[in-house]
Design an enzyme around this catalytic site. Structure first.
Site, mmCIF file in Angstrom:
data_model
loop_
_atom_site.group_PDB
_atom_site.id
_atom_site.type_symbol
_atom_site.label_atom_id
_atom_site.label_comp_id
_atom_site.label_asym_id
_atom_site.label_seq_id
_atom_site.Cartn_x
_atom_site.Cartn_y
_atom_site.Cartn_z
ATOM 1 N N LYS A 56 0.833 -1.206 0.000
ATOM 2 C CA LYS A 56 0.000 0.000 0.000
ATOM 3 C C LYS A 56 0.870 1.260 0.000
ATOM 4 O O LYS A 56 0.580 2.236 -0.710
ATOM 5 C CB LYS A 56 -0.932 -0.018 1.214
ATOM 6 C CG LYS A 56 -1.994 -1.112 1.126
ATOM 7 C CD LYS A 56 -2.628 -1.418 2.467
ATOM 8 C CE LYS A 56 -3.544 -2.653 2.342
ATOM 9 N NZ LYS A 56 -4.002 -3.144 3.643
ATOM 10 N N GLN A 96 -5.556 -2.196 9.636
ATOM 11 C CA GLN A 96 -4.936 -3.407 9.101
ATOM 12 C C GLN A 96 -5.287 -4.592 9.991
ATOM 13 O O GLN A 96 -4.984 -4.590 11.186
ATOM 14 C CB GLN A 96 -3.415 -3.243 9.017
ATOM 15 C CG GLN A 96 -2.693 -4.411 8.369
ATOM 16 C CD GLN A 96 -3.087 -4.582 6.914
ATOM 17 O OE1 GLN A 96 -3.145 -3.620 6.165
ATOM 18 N NE2 GLN A 96 -3.364 -5.806 6.521
ATOM 19 N N ASP A 121 -12.059 0.548 3.076
ATOM 20 C CA ASP A 121 -11.940 -0.914 3.001
ATOM 21 C C ASP A 121 -13.318 -1.571 2.897
ATOM 22 O O ASP A 121 -13.425 -2.757 2.622
ATOM 23 C CB ASP A 121 -11.218 -1.434 4.255
ATOM 24 C CG ASP A 121 -9.954 -2.195 3.892
ATOM 25 O OD1 ASP A 121 -9.685 -2.354 2.687
ATOM 26 O OD2 ASP A 121 -9.233 -2.625 4.816
#
Length: 842
Positions: A56, A96, A121
């Site tokens: 990322k 994450q 996300d």
């Protein structure tokens, strides 16, 4: 075919990236400073998480000019998520997973803490629910399936069969059977990251669409106007204030920058200054007035009416910055200071009573200094040098150590030693003995009550003080130098230094003695730690107000704090307005606003609003002493009295700033009278002059004033100070007396002449001047109305407020603590034990 066609993610990702670049370029056309922002929160240090995050970061680096990505390793995840949720420069937030911690973490709680509009996300329950309902235009599709869909979409463009593939499969066996397949690596992984960037850009687009740059997303409170206008407290209670945390969010404050004091007031952290340092300032407006009657002409009411007009009526970002009222006048003769009628700060009882305790903090700090002064003189007079030194630097654990504040004193004395045992006898004497002359002590005790019997007192009469009596006095707290320091400081560090520089007395050798010499300056900073934060409140119509500091306008400079103004100017943005108020008439508060406050703040005002009333102008024209009864209509008397307004317009013009005259209308004023004042004001050089009815109508009654102020703020101005600081003390006083008051000259009486010589010798001559003069006349005689001429201004004494940074000459007799009238306001004030409502407060 024998083998499946490869859907290469790297190739598709490049196409997505090019599309995103175009999108970002379009956004930058709207706002050149705008950049989509993405934050990744990681808990722990898992190898797989590190790998995914590195991908990322690499993707963000490839488009670093278009998207910034910030990686934060934090264990306090929920706190961090809240911070990012509220940060308007961040448009995407991913947590994450998995969360790698020895402590149990509720993953669902953490995931759902992300604001749905930043959940790029697509993992929150809100986004998942919208996705399941097919509400694709108002949610984020999770990045991996979204990446697969993008691969398929791009493949469909060139392939006619349009076959779909779902799920994870065994590549080796599937490639012989499937029509399309992604390689590993280089298939879905790059596309997942690409979709993360795509969702971030989508979120940024949505943000831009819903947030017009520089405009707050603020709700205003509708007034329910009553006639006749009820009492201030009835009006205040009739309006339900917004929860203060809601208002804070509306004006761009983050939750960590706000300390709530109940539901209607809060303190704002100074850290916001650093966060907003790149934000351009808004327009800066100061409200002042003609020479007032004892009842006041409505500067506070006009200030609030103007901000309600600019905000609720004209839909501009606007902040009011006003002083905190002293409880002395609240319980004495004047009553509240929250404005009035339908233009006031609410809740007015909280505004007028204690607020968040800033004045009490000043009282505590001031009186700690007073106690330290007398205690030190007592101990020095009753102990030898050696005994004094041994107590000041006590033996603890077998050794003596200087405290930091004592080290500062040693440096000031030029003694470069850190070991207490190495000082010579001469150095011990110089260090330990301040040798204050009791007759030179200028530091007084304070309290926030009108008590005339404390104007002169004798202290030290107990037998335990061994005959160490002296004459002293109390001042009202808002006259304390610590209040002036609070109003003029620019940071916590600056306040600590100003507190340390405050001079409390002079030694018998002519040396100024400071709070740092007394060793108390650090403790003062601790007592003032919370008071330095501005207080957030609101007007009746829901516009924000900073209430901070309240120095006397005749002893000190009579303006609210620099810190509140600076924070407000950043929050409103370049098209917004900050309206602040200077105490008393333009010859007092406005002159000090420009020459003292603006000098220390570095801020340059755009407009002066000069408040006038028909009532006061008639008084200046030779009418009867003002009582609660209004004058009958008399245009001749009114025109004669307009001389005072003309002089105050001239005073404002000395500083090169456009002047708008606001004629604060009373119900007994006639249209002819109001029009006459406006006509005379314009002829005298005012940029504009309008009459206002904000007391009876709220912001709607001050729209004409708001429009005039807006136009004036766009007019050219050449701001300048009245005098150069390098001039001798007497010359600076003379310039103010002649140019602002209209005096022929000044006369320095013997005590004042002595102080000029003393302060010049002590190095204080380059400080600005803060005149202590009656506010009821341009001259030093309160009964001289209109524009007095042919007088010499007598300077009785001069005192130094070195910490706050000014010298204040005393013109005539100036009581520093008011007295109570025969029938004080407290006769009407009571508490309802059933409802806990305050009754009778203004």
């Amino acid at each position: 075919s024998l083998f499946a066609d490869l859907l290469r993610g790297f190739v598709c990702r490049q196409q997505v990236r090019e599309r995103l670049k175009t999108d970002v370029e379009q956004m930058k056309l709207q706002d050149p400073n705008f950049t989509p922002g993405l934050v990744v929160l990681q808990v722990g240090d898992r190898d797989d998480s590190n790998l995914y995050i590195s991908m990322k970061l690499k993707a963000a680096a490839e488009v670093k000019k278009d998207i910034y990505l910030q990686l934060v390793h934090l264990s306090a995840v929920l706190h961090s998520i809240t911070e990012v949720n509220e940060n308007s420069s961040v448009h995407g937030l991913i947590v994450q997973l998995p969360l790698d911690s020895i402590h149990k973490i509720d993953t669902e709680k953490v995931t759902n803490a992300v604001a749905p509009e930043k959940d790029v996300d697509g993992l929150t329950s809100v986004n998942a629910g919208k996705l399941s309902r097919g509400d694709l235009g108002d949610c984020f599709i999770p990045c991996t399936p979204n990446g697969c869909m993008e691969l398929i979409r791009q493949t469909d463009e060139t392939k006619a069969n349009g076959k779909r593939v779902v799920g994870d499969v065994d590549y080796a066996s599937a490639k012989d059977q499937a029509g399309f397949i992604t390689p590993v690596p280089g298939g879905v992984g790059p596309m997942t990251v690409a979709m993360l960037m795509s969702n971030t850009v989508l979120s940024a687009k949505r943000f831009l669409e819903s947030h017009q740059p520089g405009k707050w997303n603020i709700s205003y409170t509708k007034l329910n106007l009553q006639k006749p206008v009820p009492s201030d407290i009835v009006i205040s209670r009739s309006c339900v204030p917004k929860p203060i945390d809601c208002l804070a969010r509306e004006v761009g404050l983050l939750s960590d920058e706000v300390e709530l004091y109940g539901k209607t007031k809060a303190k704002v952290q100074l850290s916001i200054i650093k966060r907003l340092q790149a934000q351009p300032d808004g327009k800066y407006v100061v409200v002042t007035g003609i020479t007032p009657t004892p009842l006041g002409e409505g500067k506070s009411t006009t200030t609030i009416g103007l901000v309600q007009a600019l905000g609720a009526q004209m839909k501009l970002n606007v902040f009011a910055c006003v002083r905190q009222p002293s409880q002395g006048p609240t319980f004495g003769i004047k009553g509240g200071a929250a404005g009035g009628g339908y233009s006031q700060v609410i809740p007015m009882e909280e505004f007028n009573l204690h607020l968040t305790g800033d004045i009490h903090a000043i009282t505590a700090a001031n009186n700690l200094v007073a106690a330290a002064v007398d205690a030190r003189m007592f101990h020095e007079s009753t102990q030898s040098d050696k005994a004094l030194y041994n107590r000041l630097v006590p033996l603890i654990g077998g050794e003596r150590k200087f405290s930091p504040v004592q080290t500062n004193r040693l440096k000031k004395l030029g003694i470069e030693k850190t070991d207490p045992s190495t000082l010579t006898e001469e150095e011990i004497t110089r260090f330990a003995r301040l040798d204050m002359d009791p007759s030179s002590v200028t530091w007084q005790r304070v309290l926030d009550t009108n008590d005339r019997f404390l104007r002169k007192i004798t202290i030290g009469q107990s037998p335990t003080e061994k005959g160490h009596t002296r004459e002293a006095q109390f001042d009202i707290t808002v006259a304390s130098e610590i209040m002036a320091v609070l109003a003029l400081t620019s940071s916590l560090e600056d306040m600590r230094q100003r507190l340390a520089r405050m001079v409390v007395a002079t030694s018998r050798g002519g040396v100024p003695i400071t709070t740092e010499d007394l060793g108390v300056s650090g403790a003062l900073a601790v007592l003032m730690r919370d008071a330095i934060k501005p207080n957030l409140m609101q007007t009746l119509e829901g516009t924000p107000v900073f209430v901070h500091a309240g120095p006397f306008a005749n002893i000190a400079h009579g303006n609210s704090s620099i810190l509140a103004d600076k924070i407000a100017l950043k929050l409103v943005g370049p098209e917004g307005f900050v309206v602040t108020e200077a105490g008393f008439g333009a010859d007092i508060g406005m002159e000090k606003f420009f020459n003292i406050k603006c000098r220390y703040s570095g801020l340059r005002p755009h407009v002066v609003v000069l408040v006038a009333t028909v009532r006061a102008l008639k008084m200046h024209g030779g009418g009867q002493t003002v009582s609660l009864l209004e004058f009958p209509s008399n245009l001749e008397l009114l025109e004669k009295g307009c001389s005072n307004m003309r002089k105050q317009i001239e005073n404002a013009q000395h500083f090169g700033v456009p002047v708008v005259v606001a004629v604060n209308a009373f119900k007994t004023d006639t249209e002819a009278e109001l029009d006459l004042v406006c006509r005379v004001a314009k002829a005298a050089g005012a940029f504009d002059a309008v009459h206002c009815s904000h007391w009876a109508e709220g912001g709607a009654g001050a729209v004409a004033l708001g429009q005039a102020v807006k136009r004036a703020s766009e007019a050219p101005s050449q701001f300048k100070f009245l005098y150069d600081l390098e001039l001798p003390i007497a010359d600076k006083i003379r310039i103010i007396a002649q140019k602002i008051y209209g005096a022929d000259d000044i006369e320095l009486l013997p005590e004042a002449q002595h102080k000029v010589e003393l302060y010049t010798k002590q190095g204080f001559s380059k400080l600005p001047i803060c005149m202590a003069k009656t506010h009821l006349s341009l001259s030093h005689e309160a009964d001289k109305k209109g524009v007095p001429t042919g007088f010499v201004l007598p300077i009785r004494d001069i005192r130094a407020s070195v910490g706050s940074g000014f010298l204040f000459p005393l013109v005539g007799t100036m009581p520093t603590i008011p007295g109570l009238p025969t029938r004080p306001c407290f006769y009407d004030i009571d508490l309802d034990p059933e409802t806990e409502q305050v009754n009778g407060l203004f």
